[in-house]
Design an enzyme around this catalytic site. Sequence first.
Site, short mmCIF file in Angstrom:
data_model
loop_
_atom_site.label_atom_id
_atom_site.label_comp_id
_atom_site.label_asym_id
_atom_site.label_seq_id
_atom_site.Cartn_x
_atom_site.Cartn_y
_atom_site.Cartn_z
N GLY A 184 7.58 -23.30 7.38
CA GLY A 184 6.38 -22.82 8.04
C GLY A 184 6.33 -21.54 8.53
CG HIS A 240 -1.79 -0.99 1.05
ND1 HIS A 240 -3.03 -1.30 0.43
CD2 HIS A 240 -1.93 -2.24 2.01
CE1 HIS A 240 -3.62 -2.07 0.83
NE2 HIS A 240 -3.00 -3.05 1.73
CB SER A 288 10.22 -22.36 10.43
OG SER A 288 9.97 -23.65 9.86
#
Length: 199
Positions: free
Chosen positions: A143, A116, A161
């Site tokens: 993950g 944005h 992860s």
Amino acid sequence: MSLEAQRAHILTGRMYNDLTDELVAARQRAVLLTNAYNDSFGAPQAHREALLRDLLDNVGPGAHFEPTFRCEFGYNISVGAGFYANFDAVMLDGARITIGDNVLLGPRVSIYTSNHAVDPAERVAGACYAKPVTIGDGVWIGGGVTVNPGVTIGDGAIVGSGAVVTRDVPARVIAAGNPARILREITEQDATGWRSDVL
């Protein structure tokens, strides 16, 4: 401006209006198609791949997302052969997301191309921009990883992860942390000699 013209504009990396009717409708289409794909879990692989081909730009053989998968548009995503995403993959594809062959995504991996505007008034008015993400062949992303706009991850790399990838990761390295940093190269010493045909 037509959806195709807006897509072409967005892919140049220039600011765009995220709130146009055409982009809102494209997002709604993606929600319906991802719902259909997620609900097809357990159906024959050929049927599931056909649903993915309706949603994504390119789908290699054997590509699979565990439910639930979410994307912004779908039409800017390309996944290679043998691609596998564990559950809760999220891809915001204002710009291109190109993923190579035999890539593994752990649970809850997020790949973002969109961002944005910094100025609050512009942000509220829908101003966004997008930068492509490219992931090479044979990459393993653990993950909970977040991949940010404009990043390239090289062939054979591992991203640990929970990492937040804010800049390019070279081929054949292990990277982890927030922000992700290179821990070491992957070398011949990492080969264990294991072969799938011996089990």
